[in-house]
Design a protein around this motif. Structure first.
Motif, short mmCIF file in Angstrom:
data_model
loop_
_atom_site.label_atom_id
_atom_site.label_comp_id
_atom_site.label_asym_id
_atom_site.label_seq_id
_atom_site.Cartn_x
_atom_site.Cartn_y
_atom_site.Cartn_z
N VAL A 131 0.84 -1.20 0.00
CA VAL A 131 0.00 0.00 0.00
C VAL A 131 0.87 1.25 0.00
CG1 VAL A 131 -1.64 1.35 1.37
CG2 VAL A 131 -1.99 -1.11 1.09
N ALA A 132 1.89 1.28 0.86
CA ALA A 132 2.76 2.45 0.96
C ALA A 132 3.51 2.69 -0.36
CB ALA A 132 3.75 2.27 2.11
N ASP A 133 3.95 1.64 -1.03
CA ASP A 133 4.62 1.79 -2.33
C ASP A 133 3.69 2.43 -3.35
OD1 ASP A 133 6.95 0.69 -1.37
OD2 ASP A 133 6.60 -1.31 -2.23
N ALA A 134 2.43 1.98 -3.39
CA ALA A 134 1.46 2.55 -4.33
C ALA A 134 1.15 4.00 -3.98
CB ALA A 134 0.18 1.71 -4.34
N GLN A 135 1.16 4.33 -2.70
CA GLN A 135 0.95 5.72 -2.30
C GLN A 135 2.11 6.60 -2.74
OE1 GLN A 135 0.29 4.95 1.91
NE2 GLN A 135 -1.87 5.51 1.71
N ARG A 136 3.33 6.11 -2.55
CA ARG A 136 4.50 6.90 -2.96
C ARG A 136 4.52 7.14 -4.46
NH1 ARG A 136 6.99 4.14 1.46
NH2 ARG A 136 7.49 2.34 0.15
N ALA A 137 3.96 6.19 -5.21
CA ALA A 137 3.89 6.34 -6.66
C ALA A 137 2.71 7.21 -7.10
CB ALA A 137 3.79 4.96 -7.32
#
Length: 213
Positions: A131-137
């Motif tokens: 989830v955090a990776d998708a948010q950073r992207a």
């Protein structure tokens, strides 16, 4: 040839799926497995150690599949979708066991409670990192990752958990029971709800949810 240890574990899983680990006794397990109680003590020592071994025997392959999805290529959003699909597939394939685990925990089964306490550092951590990776992207909304994951799993997975026994059917209205039977644990409907939830958390993010069909 199946070993005595494997026979005890597989018999224990069968008992757990049908009646929960709270119903498991050493004598009853040994009798159903066709081994003497001394063999149980030799391989596992105590009932608590057996329950811990049984849960890990069941959980380890599921965690391995999730870990492989988490390490796969593709955009962060596509990887999150793949990881969530695998998690929900695990729920659908093992729903009777998972439902019983929750009831075991409610009943205070110590080995189950200890197992649940470890999940924050296991598959839940994989989900939150995705989830955090998708948010950073910029592919899904910026919010606490645990809040986003709660929303997605409530939409996609909670009906299936209800279907697999976390609520007594007779305490729900008839139309809800019917919907749970028809829709809650149907794989196509679960994946549809997952895409609805991902589209929801992607709405207003940049870029728009291009990887979720």
């Amino acid at each position: 040839m199946i070993t005595t240890q494997q026979r005890l574990l597989e018999t224990g899983l069968d008992i757990a799926r049908r009646h929960g680990l709270r119903s498991l006794t050493v004598r009853g397990l040994a009798l159903q497995a066709g081994v003497n109680p001394g063999s149980f003590v030799y391989h596992f020592g105590t009932r608590e150690r057996f329950i811990e071994a049984l849960i890990e025997h069941w959980y380890a392959p599921l965690l391995e599949r999730l870990t492989l999805r988490a390490r796969a290529g593709g955009s962060p959003q596509a990887r999150l979708l793949s990881l969530l699909e695998q998690l929900l597939d695990n729920l659908l394939d093992h729903g009777s066991f998972i439902g019983q685990l929750f009831m075991d925990a409610t009943a205070g089964e110590a080995g189950v409670l200890r197992f649940i306490a470890t999940l924050g550092d296991r598959h839940i951590r994989l989900m939150l990192e995705a989830v955090a990776d998708a948010q950073r992207a910029g592919q899904i909304q910026a919010d606490e990752p645990i809040h986003v994951l709660m929303f997605i799993m409530a939409a996609a997975g909670l009906p299936a958990l209800l279907h697999f026994g976390l609520a007594e059917p007779k305490c729900l209205p008839a139309e809800i029971c019917d919907a749970l039977d028809r829709l809650a644990a149907d794989r196509d409907h679960v994946r549809r709800r997952l895409r609805w939830a991902l589209a929801g958390v992607a709405y207003g993010a940049h870029p728009v949810c291009n990887d979720v069909p």
